[in-house]
Design an enzyme around this catalytic site. Structure first.
Site: not given
Ligand code: GDP
Ligand code: IMO
Ligand code: MG
Length: 426
Positions: A13, A16, A40-41, A222
C-alpha cells in the site's frame, strides 16, 4: 529495451498504482507478475477514483495490460473488475493473460478462511482471498492453470485430484462440509469461453516487445517485506513480489531489467499481523491513519501506522537493487512539529543499523529515532522540489541518505498530477 520494475519497499500500500501510472502513455506493456486480488491499487485520474485488484494499472492508459504466469487469478473477480471498468468507459480489450497463470478456485478461499480461524492468535491476517492455498497447490503440483479450462476432461481430473486431500481435511479436521468437484469444475468451465480470447503466450510477447525496444513496466503487488523468501516470514504473502519475481513471474531474463523503482511511503503502514517496530499504538498513530486515510483498499481493514523506518526501506533498496525510490504521501506529514525517523534498532541493548538476522530479534527491535523538523505549509500544490519548504526538502534528503538510493519522485497528493519529479523514471 527498457524493462522497468516497480516494487513496494515496505509492507504494501505504498502507492504502487499511482507510481506505475506516472509513466503513463510512455509505457507499451504493464505487467502484473505476482500476487492476485489480495492487492488493491488505487489511482485517481481526472478526479475519478479507480481501485484495481487484479488488473495492472496500465489498463487506464494506452499500454497493453498483461497478467503474467506468476499471478493467481480469481476469474469471478477478474470479470467483475473488467465489467466495472467497461461500465465506466474504460477499454479493456487489449488485456492478455498467460496460459500458465494459476486459478484461485472456490475451495482455496474456503481453506484460506478456515485455516486463519484455526490458527487463532497465530493467524497471519490474510486478505481471505485464497492466495496462500492457491500458491500452495501450485508448489504442490496440484494447481489448476488457465490452460486447463480449455480441456474439460483434464480440468475435471485436476479439480478432483486437488480436492481429494482437501475434503478429508475440511471434513475431518475443520468440521466443514466436503466440496463437490463437479460443481467446482462446472463453475470454472463457465468462464472458459470468455477467457479464451485473452490467453496468449505472454513470455514470447514480452520478449519480442523488449527486442523491439518497447517499454515494459512490471507492476509489483504487495512488497519486499511481504515476500515469502525475504519478508517477515511467516507474516508474509505466498509469492515473490520482489524485483526478481518479475523474471520468474513473467519469463523474462534478469538482463532485461534495467530499472527498479522502489515505492516507499513517507511513513510506514502495515495490514495484517507481523512485526512492525515503528508502529504507533497511540493518538499519533490514529492521526496518521486519519490524515492518510489508511484503510485497506481490498478488505477495508484499518492499516497499522507508524513512522518511516529507514532500515526497512534500505533493506528493500539493497535486495532489489533499486535504481530509484518514489516517495509517496509526503503531504500527509504536513503539520507535525517534529517527525521521528527510525535510523537504527535497539535489540536487547545492542544497537543495529541494519535489519536483524532473526525473527526473534525483529520482534524485540525497539526503534532508535532521529527527530527531523516538520513543516506546516500545504505542499499538495507543489510541482517542483524547489517549491517545497526547506524542512520538507531536508526530510527528503535525509531519507535519501539513510536509504542509500536516490529519491526520483515524490507524491504530494492522490491525483495523477500531484507529484514532484527529481529524475525521470524512464
Ligand atoms: P498500492 O497498493 O501500493 O498501489 O497503494 P494503495 O492504493 O493500496 O494505497 C495508497 C493510497 O494512497 C491510495 O489511496 C492512493 O490514492 C493514495 N496515494 C498515493 N500516493 C499519494 C500521495 O502522494 N499523497 C496522498 N495523499 N495519497 C496518495
Ligand atoms: P498491495 O499490492 C498490504 C498482507 C495481508 C496479510 C499478508 C498475507 O495493495 O500493496 P495474503 O492474503 O496475501 O495471503 O495475506 O499480506 N497483504 C497486503 N498488505 N497490501 C497488499 O497488497 C497486500 N497483499 C497482502 O494483509 O498480512
Ligand atoms: Mg494496496
Amino acid at each position: 529495451m527498457p524493462g522497468i520494475v516497480v516494487i513496494g519497499a515496505q509492507w504494501g500500500d505504498e502507492g504502487k498504482g499511482k507510481a506505475t501510472d506516472q509513466l503513463g502513455d510512455r509505457v507499451d506493456y504493464t505487467v502484473r507478475y505476482s500476487g492476485g486480488n489480495n492487492a488493491g491499487h488505487t489511482l485517481v485520474v481526472n478526479g475519478e477514483k479507480y481501485a484495481l485488484h487484479l488488473l495492472p494499472s496500465g489498463i487506464l492508459n494506452d499500454s497493453v495490460p498483461v497478467i503474467a504466469n506468476g499471478v493467481v487469478i480469481d476469474l469471478e473477480v477478474l470479470f467483475e473488475e473488467i465489467d466495472g471498468l467497461n461500465a465506466r468507459g474504460v477499454d479493456t480489450s487489449k488485456l492478455i493473460i498467460s496460459a500458465n497463470a494459476h486459478i484461485i478456485a472456490p475451495y482455496h478461499k474456503v481453506i484460506d478462511k478456515v485455516t486463519e480461524r484455526f490458527l487463532g492468535n497465530r493467524r497471519i491476517g490474510t486478505t481471505g482471498r485464497g492466495i496462500g492455498p492457491a500458491y500452495s497447490d501450485k508448489i504442490n503440483r496440484l494447481g489448476i492453470r488457465v490452460q486447463d479450462l480449455f480441456d474439460e476432461k483434464i480440468l475435471r481430473q485436476k479439480v478432483e485430484a486437488s480436492l481429494e486431500q482437501k475434503n478429508h481435511l475440511l471434513v475431518k479436521v475443520y468440521n466443514r462440509r466436503a466440496i463437490d468437484a463437479t460443481q467446482v469444475a462446472d463453475e470454472l468451465l463457465g468462464h472458459a469461453e470468455r477467457l479464451r480470447p485473452m490467453v496468449a503466450d505472454v513470455t514470447r510477447v514480452l520478449n519480442t516487445a523488449l527486442d523491439a525496444d518497447k517499454v515494459v513496466l512490471f507492476e509489483g503487488a504487495q512488497a519486499h517485506h511481504l515476500d515469502v523468501d525475504h519478508g517477515t516470514y511467516p507474516y508474509v504473502t505466498s509469492s515473490n513480489p520482489i524485483a526478481g519475481g518479475a523474471c520468474t513471474g513473467s519469463g523474462v531474463g534478469p538482463t532485461r531489467i534495467n530499472r527498479v523503482i522502489g515505492i516507499a511511503k513517507a511513513y510506514t503502514t502495515r495490514v495484517g499481523e507481523g512485526p512492525f517496530p515503528t508502529e504507533l499504538l497511540d493518538a499519533d498513530g490514529d492521526k496518521l491513519r486519519t490524515d492518510g486515510a489508511e484503510f485497506g483498499t481490498t478488505t477495508g481493514r484499518n492499516r497499522r501506522c507508524g513512522w518511516f523506518d529507514a532500515l526497512v526501506v534500505e533493506a528493500s533498496a539493497t535486495a532489489n537493487a533499486c535504481t530509484d525510490i518514489f516517495l509517496t504521501k509526503l503531504d500527509i506529514l504536513t503539520g507535525w512539529e517534529k517527525i521521528p525517523v527510525c535510523v537504527a534498532y535497539d535489540v536487547n541493548g545492542v544497537r543495529t543499523d541494519t535489519l536483524p538476522l532473526t525473527q526473534t530479534e525483529f520482534h524485540h527491535a525497539v526503534p532508535v529515532y532521529e527527530y527531523l523538523d516538520g513543516w506546516t505549509e500545504d505542499i499538495s500544490g507543489c510541482r517542483s522540489f524547489e517549491e517545497l519548504p526547506a524542512n520538507t526538502q531536508a526530510y527528503v534528503r535525509r531519507l535519501e541518505e539513510l536509504v542509500g538510493c536516490r529519491i526520483s519522485g515524490i507524491g504530494v497528493g492522490p491525483s495523477r498530477e500531484q507529484v514532484v519529479m527529481l529524475h525521470d523514471l524512464l
